[in-house]
Design an enzyme around this catalytic site. Structure first.
Site, PDB file in Angstrom:
ATOM      1  CG  ASP A 203      -1.821   1.172   1.336  1.00  0.00           C
ATOM      2  OD1 ASP A 203      -2.726   1.269   0.505  1.00  0.00           O
ATOM      3  OD2 ASP A 203      -1.625   1.997   2.246  1.00  0.00           O
ATOM      4  CD  GLU A 245      -2.547   2.264  -3.162  1.00  0.00           C
ATOM      5  OE1 GLU A 245      -3.675   2.779  -3.189  1.00  0.00           O
ATOM      6  OE2 GLU A 245      -1.770   2.399  -2.205  1.00  0.00           O
TER       7      GLU A 245
END
Length: 558
Positions: A203, A245
């Site tokens: 993330d 990401e």
């Protein structure tokens, strides 16, 4: 069982889900790993190859699990570590791999690391976070959650200093300049890969390191750390992957592949909104332009391509003009906006238009990259924009017309989120059980397209793409090539009937075979090849070498 191909992720179909929203086996109103294990046969039947789990670690859940308070334990409502291990074992036995979100940039302010860090300026964990007396530091770092945050610094009254947070103020950024932090994160990765995970979706990867005078994104130090992490994973856990990401422009995102020694995969954030821009403009150029910019990546790397996910449809990586087009076309009321994006699921975003839903799915299943399906989109689930934040696209999976959509037998008031009851998307009509019984349902169509993609697994998973020049901008045309395989893909992006003439003389003598029905088209010759297209329709045509005389009728019968 799992195959041994180290490039498995290039040929796979991924499925994103939140364990709390999938199936509740304990009737407490929250999904759990035992419930997810019970639904693995459904996922196997759907045809997916890998599951991507949203955060399941212990958390106060102020940001739906992206605020981790303990990296080494599971949120109690979701089950135990043994439940997780049993789920992994069951998934692997069905040939399904599992990757999980790993939040690297920050932790919850309830994490014991931060609690210790803020207890005293002399704390041993003080340097695990970024503290200052001057909240004007890193002034060029943009604020991500513009709807709720006004600064990247938050004041802590006990030690009377500010700590840095790139996201919510209750999520303190870790200090990656501290080698102890870097080693501890590697230990977290080792812990879960040893249990059996097949990789991580990392993330918010651009933000790990901070430097004055920069926007604190995509710094060389960040890439160096991920190269170290990749080296460790390759040596200790071969066959597992890292998925980045990185919501950045293509020039920056491509750097996260390194020389094939950093991330295995990265989300193609720039492509996703341009699919919807192309639909709104009835113009193929936005898709062609962005694909050309995202080509030329290492052979052992790949893009992940998607239509919707658990977040808002982000519009950070588009031009101001494209953002205005998106808002005009897809935002019917202001409540649909969130930050710099649109909080909608796929079906309501597209006005539940079946032909358009099929078209965009056919796009991500045939463009270069690995497709990801967001749970519930395979049945056309709706959303609830009035739940706040991104919660409206994270409602319980709709299994049947039974109470609580068949998700849980708890009282409705106990559910972590209300089910969708809007008459256009009500669980009573949009559910797995009902759609399983109708051969023409969206669910059965999704099963079919996944099956067809598997028929051409290497061609569509690893093949190159060549866009064909033609005069009708409303039509997108490209050929996928892999060794001696070729597939012609044609998409009408408009809501009108149209036609396209293609120069296919390079493929003279080949016969197009429609991939879904196996119907034969006339053999390619010297003259332009003519196609008539219904509104929002598409063709996948496998270009084959005829093995017999061209004496077939249009139904493909001899």
């Amino acid at each position: 069982m799992l195959n041994n191909d180290k490039l498995w992720y290039r040929d796979a179909v991924f499925y994103e889900l939140h364990v709390k929203g999938y199936y509740d086996s304990t009737n407490d109103g929250t999904g759990d790993f035992r419930g997810l294990s019970m639904k693995l046969d459904y996922l196997k039947d759907l045809g997916i190859d890998a599951i991507w789990l949203l955060p399941f670690y212990k958390s106060p859940l102020r940001d739906d699990g992206y605020d981790i308070s303990d990296y080494y334990s599971i949120q109690p409502e979701y089950g135990t570590l043994d439940d997780f291990k049993n789920f992994i074992e069951r998934a692997h036995s069905l040939g399904i791999r599992v990757i999980a979100d790993l939040v690297l940039n920050h932790v919850s302010d309830q994490h014991e690391w931060f609690q210790e860090s803020k207890s005293s300026r002399n704390s041993k964990k003080r340097n695990w976070f970024i503290w200052t007396d001057d909240p004007t530091r890193f002034s060029e770092a943009r604020i991500i959650f513009v709807d709720s945050e006004r600064s990247n610094w938050a004041y802590e009254p006990v030690t009377q200093q500010y700590y840095f947070h790139r996201f919510y103020s209750h999520q303190a950024d870790l200090n990656y300049d501290n080698p102890e932090v870097r080693e501890e994160i590697k230990n977290v990765v080792r812990f879960w890969l040893n249990i059996g995970l097949d990789g991580f979706r990392a993330d918010a990867v651009p933000f790990l390191f901070k430097r004055e005078g920069t926007n604190c994104e995509n710094l060389p130090e960040t890439h160096n750390f991920f190269k170290e992490l990749r080296k460790m994973i390759d040596e200790e856990f071969p066959g597992t992957i890292l998925l980045a990401e990185a919501n950045e422009w293509p020039t920056e995102t491509k750097k996260y592949f390194g020389n094939g020694d950093e991330f295995h995969m990265a989300f193609n954030f720039p492509l996703m909104p341009r699919i919807f821009v192309s639909l709104a403009k009835r113009d193929s150029f936005p898709i062609i332009d962005i694909i050309e910019q995202t080509k030329d990546i290492p052979e052992n790397c790949d893009w992940c391509i998607f239509l919707r996910n658990h977040d808002e449809l982000t519009l950070e990586m588009v031009t101001d003009e494209e953002r205005d087009i998106m808002y005009k076309e897809y935002v019917k009321i202001p409540k649909m906006k969130l930050n710099i994006g649109i909080r909608r699921r796929l079906a309501p975003l597209l006005d539940n238009d079946r032909s358009t839903i099929e078209l965009v799915n056919a796009l991500i299943f045939s463009l270069p990259g690995t497709p990801i399906i967001y749970y519930g989109d395979e049945i056309g689930m709706g959303d609830n924009i009035y739940l706040g934040d991104r919660n409206g696209v994270r409602t319980p999976m709709q299994w049947s017309y039974d109470r609580n959509a068949g998700f849980s037998y708890a009282d409705a008031e106990q559910l972590y989120s209300p089910v969708i009851t809007n008459p256009n998307f009500s669980y009573e009509s949009v559910n797995v059980e009902g759609e399983s019984r109708i051969s023409s349902s969206l669910l059965n169509w999704m099963k079919k397209i996944i099956s067809v993609r598997k028929d051409y697994r290497e061609l569509l998973g690893r093949g190159e793409v060549q866009f064909l020049n033609q005069r009708n901008k409303r039509v997108l045309v490209y050929i996928r090539k892999y060794h001696d395989q070729r597939m012609l893909c044609i998409f009408n992006l408009s809501r009108r009937h149209t036609y396209v003439e293609l120069d296919l003389s390079e493929y003279k003598g080949l016969k197009p075979v429609e991939a879904f029905t196996k119907s034969y088209f006339p053999r390619i010759g010297d003259l332009p090849y003519f196609f008539t297209l219904h509104p929002r329709s598409f063709f996948w045509l496998n270009l084959t070498v005829p093995s017999f005389d061209d004496s077939m009728d249009f139904d493909g019968d001899e």
